[in-house]
Design an enzyme around this catalytic site. Structure first.
Site: not given
Length: 358
Positions: A168, A198, A302
């Protein structure tokens, strides 16, 4: 084992050297004639008879094997024993495969569950030591697309510039810029993606001599283990936080659609425990097992690293609850972050390198 070798030696040398090899008949007979009848002997390993039954006393005894033969046999056994012990010791210390590599001189990979060489011994087990040792392996990622821009983090896994991050972070990006811990900027391109986990692999153009992180073994992680997180929350490169592993095997649901690319500072919607956090995950979603940590994670973390106190990366930080509390009843320390286990990353790495686009 030692006892069996002594018995073997006793059988090969039942009496004093020269008692029957190369001795004359008279000398041989005399050596036994004067022996007391009650001389103690080993009842389990008796010496061979001085002469075969029926053989005249004047006939020389049958020669035995050359004295050097037993010594050569004994010399070979300890060498085999030493090799076996070396392999077993290496297996106990760091795994059978690692032990064979050490004995054969094969090159070791930067992947370990027991490595303590990442952090210098003087700083081992400290947050400062982990941050100093692993910090150069963590990068900041800025991705731009038609939908806007986002900021995330990544982990260098090879000196040539391979970087693991979240899907992402780079999903749908038209350009990617990466900044290393020393401030060097690189253009990057996506090599492969796996939205079901992911994960994404990117490579830095023209990079060489980078410091690669050591990938650990997430199967060995336990609840309560101390951990360190390094990333770029809100664009603050190289930010270090610490905490513990608060739970394992948490079901985390995230979006797989490009329309859900993180925006601005890096808020990323996810579902956990039947609740949605940071927005709507959309209709295209996937669920994976995650490591839960109370180490402070914020938008921009992230794709960064969750690290054990030996300096091994055990997870890729992927989801964190970003509170937008407006009332005092909702205030407080959240401590709700999740990381993709590093063993999931290692199992997916070959497909990512092959250009997977899922």
């Amino acid at each position: 084992m030692n006892e069996s070798f002594r018995r073997s030696g006793a059988y090969e040398h039942p009496g004093p050297v020269g008692s029957h090899v190369g001795a004359g008949a008279d000398a041989h007979a005399g050596s036994h004639a004067g022996s007391p009848v009650g001389s103690p002997v080993d009842p389990e390993w008796p010496p061979p008879p001085s002469r075969p039954p029926g053989q005249p006393a004047s006939q020389p005894p049958t020669p035995g094997p050359p004295p050097s033969a037993p010594r050569r046999r004994r010399a070979r056994r300890p060498l085999s024993l030493l090799a076996a012990v070396a392999i077993v010791s290496a297996a106990v210390g760091g795994g059978t495969a690692y032990g064979i590599q050490e004995l054969t001189g094969a090159r070791a990979v930067a992947s370990s569950s027991t490595s303590t060489g990442v952090v210098p011994s003087a700083d081992r087990g400290t947050v400062a030591g982990v941050a100093t040792a692993v910090g150069p392996s963590i990068v900041e990622i800025k991705a731009a697309s038609n939908a806007g821009s986002s900021t995330g983090s990544g982990v260098i896994i090879t000196a040539g510039g391979e970087v693991v991050t979240n899907n992402h972070v780079v999903s749908g990006a038209s350009s990617i810029k990466v900044t290393t811990s020393d401030g060097t900027e690189y253009a990057a391109e996506v090599v492969g993606t796996d939205s079901s986990k992911d994960l994404a692999l990117i490579t830095l153009k023209g990079a060489s001599g980078l410091k690669a992180a050591t990938l650990g073994n997430s199967d060995g992680v336990r609840v309560g283990d101390q951990v360190v997180a390094i990333g770029s929350p809100e664009g603050l490169t190289g930010t270090v936080t610490s905490g513990i592993v608060s739970a394992l095997h948490r079901d985390v649901t995230v979006s797989t659609g490009e329309g859900q690319q993180q925006q601005g500072g890096g808020d990323w919607p996810f579902e956990f425990g039947g609740r949605e956090f940071n927005g709507d995950t959309g209709s295209s979603r996937t669920t994976y097992k995650a490591i839960q940590t109370d180490a402070s994670l914020n938008p921009g973390n992230s794709g960064g690293a969750l690290i054990d106190m030996n300096g091994n990366v055990i997870g890729i930080n992927s989801a964190m609850y970003s509170s937008a509390a407006q009332s005092s009843s909702d205030a407080g320390s959240v401590g709700l972050g999740f990381a993709i286990p590093i063993n999931t990353v290692k199992a997916d790495l070959a497909e990512l390198r092959a250009g997977a686009n899922g």
